[in-house]
Design a protein around this motif. Structure first.
Motif, PDB file in Angstrom:
ATOM      1  N   GLN A 144      30.351  27.616  13.597  1.00 17.92           N
ATOM      2  CA  GLN A 144      29.556  28.564  13.828  1.00 17.92           C
ATOM      3  C   GLN A 144      28.532  27.709  13.865  1.00 17.92           C
ATOM      4  O   GLN A 144      27.810  28.881  13.954  1.00 17.92           O
ATOM      5  CB  GLN A 144      29.457  27.110  11.592  1.00 17.92           C
ATOM      6  CG  GLN A 144      30.579  27.295  10.758  1.00 17.92           C
ATOM      7  CD  GLN A 144      29.950  27.173   9.446  1.00 17.92           C
ATOM      8  OE1 GLN A 144      29.015  26.896   9.155  1.00 17.92           O
ATOM      9  NE2 GLN A 144      31.357  26.421   9.050  1.00 17.92           N
TER      10      GLN A 144
ATOM     11  N   SER B 110      28.142  30.797  16.271  1.00 18.36           N
ATOM     12  CA  SER B 110      28.088  32.350  15.445  1.00 18.36           C
ATOM     13  C   SER B 110      26.599  32.586  14.856  1.00 18.36           C
ATOM     14  O   SER B 110      26.150  33.633  14.979  1.00 18.36           O
ATOM     15  CB  SER B 110      28.922  31.924  14.309  1.00 18.36           C
ATOM     16  OG  SER B 110      30.556  32.413  14.813  1.00 18.36           O
TER      17      SER B 110
ATOM     18  N   GLY C 254      33.117  32.453  16.591  1.00 23.62           N
ATOM     19  CA  GLY C 254      32.259  31.498  16.967  1.00 23.62           C
ATOM     20  C   GLY C 254      31.954  32.416  18.217  1.00 23.62           C
ATOM     21  O   GLY C 254      30.529  32.650  18.472  1.00 23.62           O
TER      22      GLY C 254
ATOM     23  N   LYS D 255      31.625  36.262  18.902  1.00 27.38           N
ATOM     24  CA  LYS D 255      29.987  36.279  18.320  1.00 27.38           C
ATOM     25  C   LYS D 255      28.747  36.024  18.890  1.00 27.38           C
ATOM     26  O   LYS D 255      27.590  36.660  19.045  1.00 27.38           O
ATOM     27  CB  LYS D 255      30.275  35.996  17.106  1.00 27.38           C
ATOM     28  CG  LYS D 255      30.322  36.337  15.555  1.00 27.38           C
ATOM     29  CD  LYS D 255      30.625  35.866  14.932  1.00 27.38           C
ATOM     30  CE  LYS D 255      31.227  36.469  12.607  1.00 27.38           C
ATOM     31  NZ  LYS D 255      30.860  35.489  12.025  1.00 27.38           N
ATOM     32  N   ASN D 256      28.795  34.747  20.087  1.00 31.47           N
ATOM     33  CA  ASN D 256      27.833  34.261  20.240  1.00 31.47           C
ATOM     34  C   ASN D 256      27.575  34.957  22.012  1.00 31.47           C
ATOM     35  O   ASN D 256      28.329  35.607  22.534  1.00 31.47           O
ATOM     36  CB  ASN D 256      28.520  32.970  20.964  1.00 31.47           C
ATOM     37  CG  ASN D 256      27.786  32.251  21.828  1.00 31.47           C
ATOM     38  OD1 ASN D 256      26.910  32.264  22.892  1.00 31.47           O
ATOM     39  ND2 ASN D 256      26.462  32.039  21.305  1.00 31.47           N
TER      40      ASN D 256
END
Length: 240
Positions: A173, A176, A208, A211-212
């Motif tokens: 999380q 993300s 995550g 997306k990071n």
């Protein structure tokens, strides 16, 4: 259900702060923060779990996990004054003075049993960019507490702590988040695994990673991650 639960917990938290005004006022004065700051932080933490995709709440195990994290959030923040004071007492006077203004902190054994206090320091110290908790022996729940407050950090060392599934989920999380500044993440010997019930945590961690856009260094030495898990991480890192 989860949103209503969060709202009730936030109201209860404000009531408890007001009823224990002396304790909280002392904490606010030392930490340099206000009651509304803390209430907003708890609201934001709850929001992460109360506004997931609706499909996430359909399975009993997933819903139970969300409820557990919501309860942990309220419990963690509620412990801030007492645990913060305990952490200060364990530190040398010079370190105690620097704790809320330093850009880098090495807590290690000092943080043992004080995950909630570390989270409070992360929230209060707006300058902190590097946190080393190597060998602090934080529990999985304490790791989640720390990770939830780590969005401003550039470097986070969790080597030798019990990250496990819940911690990997929380890290996923964090990675993300558009506001995450994390560049270096050390999870050496942190009980990360892709086996058994821990697969979900690793899956969410990989989401995550995918997306990071900030992470440049990731250490996963001495964990129980096998071929399939390594492949998922590798695929996520191709995009990162």
């Amino acid at each position: 259900i989860v949103q209503d639960m969060c709202e009730q917990m936030q109201l209860g938290f404000k009531t408890r702060m007001a009823s224990d005004n002396t304790t909280w006022s002392g904490f606010f004065k030392v930490a340099g923060i206000a009651a509304e700051d803390v209430a907003n932080y708890l609201r934001g933490w709850h929001h992460c779990y109360s506004h997931l995709d609706s499909s996430h709440y359909n399975e009993d195990s997933a819903l139970g996990g969300v409820i557990a994290e919501v309860v942990l959030a309220s419990t963690s923040v509620g412990m801030w004054p007492e645990r913060f004071q305990r952490l200060r007492q364990k530190m040398e006077p010079s370190a105690r003075e620097q704790m809320l203004g330093a850009e880098e902190l090495v807590l290690n054994e000092t943080a043992h049993g004080n995950g909630a206090a570390v989270a409070a320091v992360l929230f209060a110290n707006k300058k902190l960019v590097k946190l080393d908790l190597k060998g602090a022996k934080l529990t999985t729940e304490e790791v989640v507490m720390v990770v939830a407050a780590s969005n401003r950090l550039h470097t986070l060392v969790l080597e030798g702590n019990d990250v496990d599934q819940r911690g990997m989920d929380a890290l996923g999380q964090l990675l993300s988040m558009e506001t995450s500044a994390l560049r270096v993440l050390n999870l050496e010997n942190a009980k990360a695994t892709d086996q058994g019930r821990n697969q979900d945590g690793l899956r969410l961690f990989c989401v995550g990673l995918h997306k990071n856009t900030t992470l440049t260094e990731l250490c996963l030495v001495n964990n129980d991650i096998r071929v399939e898990g390594a492949q998922h991480i590798g695929e996520a890192l191709k995009i990162n």
